[in-house]
Design a protein around this motif. Structure first.
Motif: not given
Length: 314
Positions: A169-198
């Motif tokens: 959907d988008s490559n726009v990061i709503h942050h001033f640097f590439c923070d992992e949580p800010a990039i996670l919200v851009l994913s159009c796939t399920d990030t639940h397992d990724t979030e749990i692991t991280m």
């Protein structure tokens, strides 16, 4: 943007802290000043510790690595942040973006360096006679090596998790640097397992180091309360004051930002907290450990005197 894997993304757009051009100019001047102080403070701290033999102790050995981490951390994030504050289009390349994310290896390493410093304070105050043996050169080197190793492992796991995500959907990061949580919200796939692991790895790092710090300071406090002389208590407290202040600031902002589900985060609050641990804390650490420390001040005077004497001899 069509559905594609993260490895095919050529760049991202960083929205930054504000869209106001006037405020961006103010932030640019402020962040530039902070970055210059950060570089001078941390590089100066490493140089003084290296040049002055009286600072060749476990505490300053750990402190020199802490300064190295803060300097590296700042250099990865701040120059691009300064560039984007003055640019009309705030692009960041894929490689640069992942370099910024990987710099959180430094954050994990810093956690265990701070816990190593707490352990050193514990040994120095609670078992002073055994300190030279317990905190030997080989032991200190092992603790530093272990800190970096844990940081690399944490970064590798996060990198592996992030590389499996898809974006459509988008490559726009709503942050001033590439923070992992800010990039996670851009994913159009399920990030639940990724979030749990991280979150598990990040939580283990934070909790593991915090337990070491907590246990160390409970023992230190117990020992200090048994000291009868007021001057002895004051000296023991002053030994730990700088470290406790640094730990409080670092862990306070880190825990606030990362121990929450990624997609439930409040973006603005996270950005403010991120300013502290990516921009302000690397500047504060050398100030905290030098302004309240007579040994560092005396070492600086000795180094300057030696340089002055050497010039006079020439």
């Amino acid at each position: 943007m069509g559905r594609r894997n993260l490895t095919h993304v050529s760049d991202f757009i960083l929205m930054g802290l504000t869209e106001s051009e006037e405020l961006q100019l103010v932030l640019f001047m402020l962040f530039l000043l902070i970055y210059l102080i950060t570089v001078l403070g941390n590089a100066g701290m490493m140089l003084i510790i290296r040049l002055d033999l009286q600072l060749h102790t476990p505490m300053y050995f750990f402190l020199s690595h802490l300064s190295f981490l803060d300097l590296s951390y700042s250099t990865v994030i701040k120059p691009k942040t300064l560039e984007n504050l003055m640019a009309s289009t705030k692009y960041i390349s894929y490689l640069n973006c992942f370099a910024q994310m990987n710099c959180f290896i430094l954050g994990a390493t810093e956690c265990f360096l701070l816990s190593s410093m707490a352990y050193d304070h514990y040994v120095a105050i609670c078992n002073p006679l055994h300190c030279p043996v317990v905190m030997s050169t080989s032991r200190c080197c092992f603790l530093v090596f272990e800190s970096y190793l844990i940081g690399f492992m944490d970064s590798f796991v996060n990198e592996l998790c992030m590389s499996r995500l898809n974006f459509c959907d988008s490559n726009v990061i709503h942050h001033f640097f590439c923070d992992e949580p800010a990039i996670l919200v851009l994913s159009c796939t399920d990030t639940h397992d990724t979030e749990i692991t991280m979150s598990t790895f990040a939580g283990s790092t934070l909790v593991g180091s915090l337990i070491t710090i907590f246990v160390s300071y409970v023992s230190i406090l117990s020992t200090i309360l048994k000291i009868t002389s007021t001057s002895g208590k004051r000296k023991a407290f002053s030994t730990c004051a700088s470290h406790l202040l640094g730990v409080t600031i670092f862990y306070g902002t880190t825990l606030f930002t990362y121990l929450k589900p990624g997609k439930s985060k409040s973006s603005k609050k996270d950005q403010v907290a991120s300013v502290f641990y990516t921009i302000v804390i690397p500047m504060l650490n050398p100030l905290i450990y030098s302004l309240q420390n007579k040994e560092v001040k005396n070492a600086l005077i000795r180094v300057m005197q030696i340089r002055k004497d050497s010039k006079q001899l020439k």
